[in-house]
Scaffold this motif. Structure first.
Motif, short mmCIF file in Angstrom:
data_model
loop_
_atom_site.label_atom_id
_atom_site.label_comp_id
_atom_site.label_asym_id
_atom_site.label_seq_id
_atom_site.Cartn_x
_atom_site.Cartn_y
_atom_site.Cartn_z
N ASP A 195 0.82 -1.21 0.00
CA ASP A 195 0.00 0.00 0.00
C ASP A 195 0.86 1.25 0.00
OD1 ASP A 195 -2.31 -1.41 -0.12
OD2 ASP A 195 -3.12 -0.73 1.81
N CYS A 245 -4.85 -10.57 -0.72
CA CYS A 245 -4.54 -9.25 -1.29
C CYS A 245 -5.13 -9.14 -2.68
CB CYS A 245 -3.03 -9.02 -1.33
SG CYS A 245 -2.54 -7.45 -2.08
N GLY A 276 -8.49 2.70 -2.90
CA GLY A 276 -8.41 1.25 -2.85
C GLY A 276 -7.51 0.72 -3.94
N GLU A 286 -6.90 2.15 9.71
CA GLU A 286 -6.37 1.94 8.37
C GLU A 286 -5.73 0.57 8.21
OE1 GLU A 286 -4.30 4.72 5.02
OE2 GLU A 286 -3.45 4.79 7.02
N ASP A 287 -5.23 0.00 9.29
CA ASP A 287 -4.58 -1.30 9.19
C ASP A 287 -5.54 -2.46 9.39
OD1 ASP A 287 -5.08 -0.90 11.86
OD2 ASP A 287 -3.11 -1.59 12.56
N GLN A 311 -11.27 -3.31 6.49
CA GLN A 311 -11.31 -2.03 5.79
C GLN A 311 -10.56 -2.10 4.46
OE1 GLN A 311 -9.06 1.91 5.63
NE2 GLN A 311 -9.95 1.88 7.68
N ARG A 312 -9.40 -2.77 4.49
CA ARG A 312 -8.62 -2.88 3.26
C ARG A 312 -9.40 -3.65 2.19
NH1 ARG A 312 -5.85 -6.95 2.12
NH2 ARG A 312 -5.51 -7.54 4.30
N HIS A 313 -10.01 -4.76 2.59
CA HIS A 313 -10.82 -5.51 1.63
C HIS A 313 -11.97 -4.65 1.10
CE1 HIS A 313 -8.93 -9.40 1.72
NE2 HIS A 313 -9.06 -9.53 3.03
N ARG A 324 -12.17 -1.33 0.88
CA ARG A 324 -11.65 -0.32 -0.05
C ARG A 324 -11.31 -0.95 -1.40
NH1 ARG A 324 -6.94 1.02 1.15
NH2 ARG A 324 -6.50 0.19 3.23
N ASP A 325 -10.63 -2.08 -1.36
CA ASP A 325 -10.19 -2.72 -2.59
C ASP A 325 -11.37 -3.22 -3.43
OD1 ASP A 325 -7.60 -2.23 -1.83
OD2 ASP A 325 -7.13 -4.30 -1.27
#
Length: 467
Positions: free
Chosen positions: A36, A84, A191, A345-346, A350-352, A354-355
């Motif tokens: 990221d 990822c 994302g 943010e970590d 949330q990452r999934h 956004r992506d």
């Protein structure tokens, strides 16, 4: 067979070594924060993708490739995407672009794969950009092409421009070594940060005729003695390629939510009044993700085994768009039910989220255009009868832009309505402005995804339709 008849049998999932695919996922998991931050994949992740055989997956066998199946790519891509989505996205497109490059004349294919079938190819072919001028037995191209995913690690590029053809303008695709282009540092997305979908600039490179083909050729199957993966038209599998990693990321989002929710329950954090809501979120989201996977497995099986017809092509596009719509809805629901912890943010959820939201906005996955194409195939209506007008407005990075267009899913126009703060000049949710560039290789004339279900959170941004 067009009914939903269960998962793809194991025999149809050959082509990738499970241990090699797991190494890609393991490397991606270890590199997540760095991926990221640097906005592209690391060298080890790229090497693991090559070792697993993604780049060679659709390369013709006579050039050392696998000429593999769409079903096996779905399985491998979704597996990596559970960890990822950016890594799986690049891996899948390296495979897909190898299939596109197989449409080059034989001399061009030899030039591209003479060193290795594991050649990484990045592409920016939709919409056509830059300028191509006829020069002797080839073309001289120059200009800028936006959003070529995985370009930092690419050995070759596929770039498209408008050229004059014998029957009028042509959408022509050119292959050239990546070192002949300059990669611009343009990819700053909410994302899919690790895809490195930067712009490429070319200053007058000569491309011989054997390193070029037209977009129209992608929908004309290759010779009867070619491998199955080279005898299916692009429109049958174009949307499937982009949907494939998204369903894996949706499963990753569900797993992350389930792990966090179970931990909270063990520590007495789940109030009795919230239990019914938790059960509903789990049930609806898991069902949608499972159904999405089944749709994509069926679409991949069609591409591997069934002769293409206009109806079958429309069904595959419909199923890919619907699967992604369900995955995005599930991700929104899971994120909304996760509470404040998911806003770190970590946080993996949330990452999934956004992506998935970013990837689902790709122009090739728009549900409205897929619906229009499917209705045309079912009812036999022509583009003029079935066209759906639409508008899009949004605040672009370089100013305020508006766009209007009428599209049938084949013409290069957008048929969707949406508003919102846009990224890189795209219109708001569900409506990229006509002619906007995108990341990956997309079909022409496709809008963004459907809006999330009422009451779910939204990013308020879209990625432009494109390549």
């Amino acid at each position: 067979m067009t009914h939903l008849d269960g998962p793809v049998p194991y025999a149809d999932r050959t082509g990738f070594d499970d241990a090699a695919v797991e190494r890609v996922a393991r490397t991606a998991r270890r590199d997540l924060p760095l991926t990221d931050d640097r906005r592209r994949l690391g060298e080890e992740a790229a090497a693991a993708i090559a070792d697993a055989g993604f780049a060679r997956h659709f390369v013709p066998r006579r050039h050392g490739g696998r000429a593999g199946t769409f079903s096996s790519l779905l399985t491998a891509s979704a597996s990596v995407a559970e960890t990822c989505l950016s890594t799986a996205w690049c891996a899948t497109l390296y495979a897909a672009h190898g299939r596109l490059a197989s449409y080059l004349p034989e001399e061009g294919r030899r030039a591209l794969w003479k060193g290795s079938p594991d050649t990484f190819i990045a592409a920016s072919i939709m919409p056509p950009q830059g300028e191509a001028v006829r020069d002797r037995d080839g073309w001289r191209i120059s200009g800028r092409w936006d959003m070529a995913s995985g370009v930092h690690h690419a050995d070759w590029l596929l770039l498209a421009s408008r050229t004059a053809g014998p029957d009028g303008p042509e959408h022509r695709i050119f292959a050239l070594p990546r070192h002949e282009g300059t990669v611009l540092d343009t990819w700053r997305s909410l994302g899919m940060r690790g895809t490195g979908s930067n712009a490429v600039e070319v200053a007058g490179s000569f491309v011989p005729a054997h390193l070029s083909f037209t977009l129209a050729e992608l929908n004309r199957p290759q010779a009867a003695d070619a491998a199955r993966c080279h005898r299916v038209p692009y429109l049958l599998v174009g949307a499937l390629m982009f949907a494939t990693p998204i369903v894996g990321a949706a499963q990753g989002a569900l797993d992350a939510w389930r792990t966090a929710t179970a931990g909270r329950a063990r520590h007495g954090g789940a109030a009795t009044g919230r239990r019914a809501e938790t059960e509903r979120v789990l049930t609806e989201s898991s069902a949608q993700i499972t159904a999405a996977r089944l749709l994509l497995e069926r679409a991949a099986r069609r591409a591997d085994q069934t002769d293409a017809t206009p109806l079958l092509t429309a069904e595959n596009r419909r199923d890919a768009a619907m699967a992604v719509t369900w995955c995005a809805a599930a991700a929104h629901r899971l994120f909304g039910a996760a509470g404040s912890r998911a806003h770190r943010e970590d946080d993996p959820l949330q990452r999934h989220w956004r992506d998935i939201t970013t990837a689902a906005s790709h122009g090739a996955l728009g549900l409205e255009a897929a619906a229009t194409g499917y209705a045309e195939a079912v009812f036999g209506t022509g583009p003029a009868e079935a066209a759906v007008p639409g508008t899009g407005t949004g605040e672009a990075a370089s100013g305020t832009g508006t766009g209007t267009g009428t599209g049938t899913g084949i013409a290069e126009a957008v048929s969707a309505t949406g508003t919102g703060e846009a990224v890189s000049g795209a219109a708001g949710t569900g409506a990229p402005e006509p002619g906007a560039a995108g990341f990956g290789a997309a079909e022409p004339g496709t809008p963004g995804p459907a809006a999330p279900e009422p009451g779910t959170p939204t990013l308020g941004t879209t990625v432009p339709a494109g390549v």
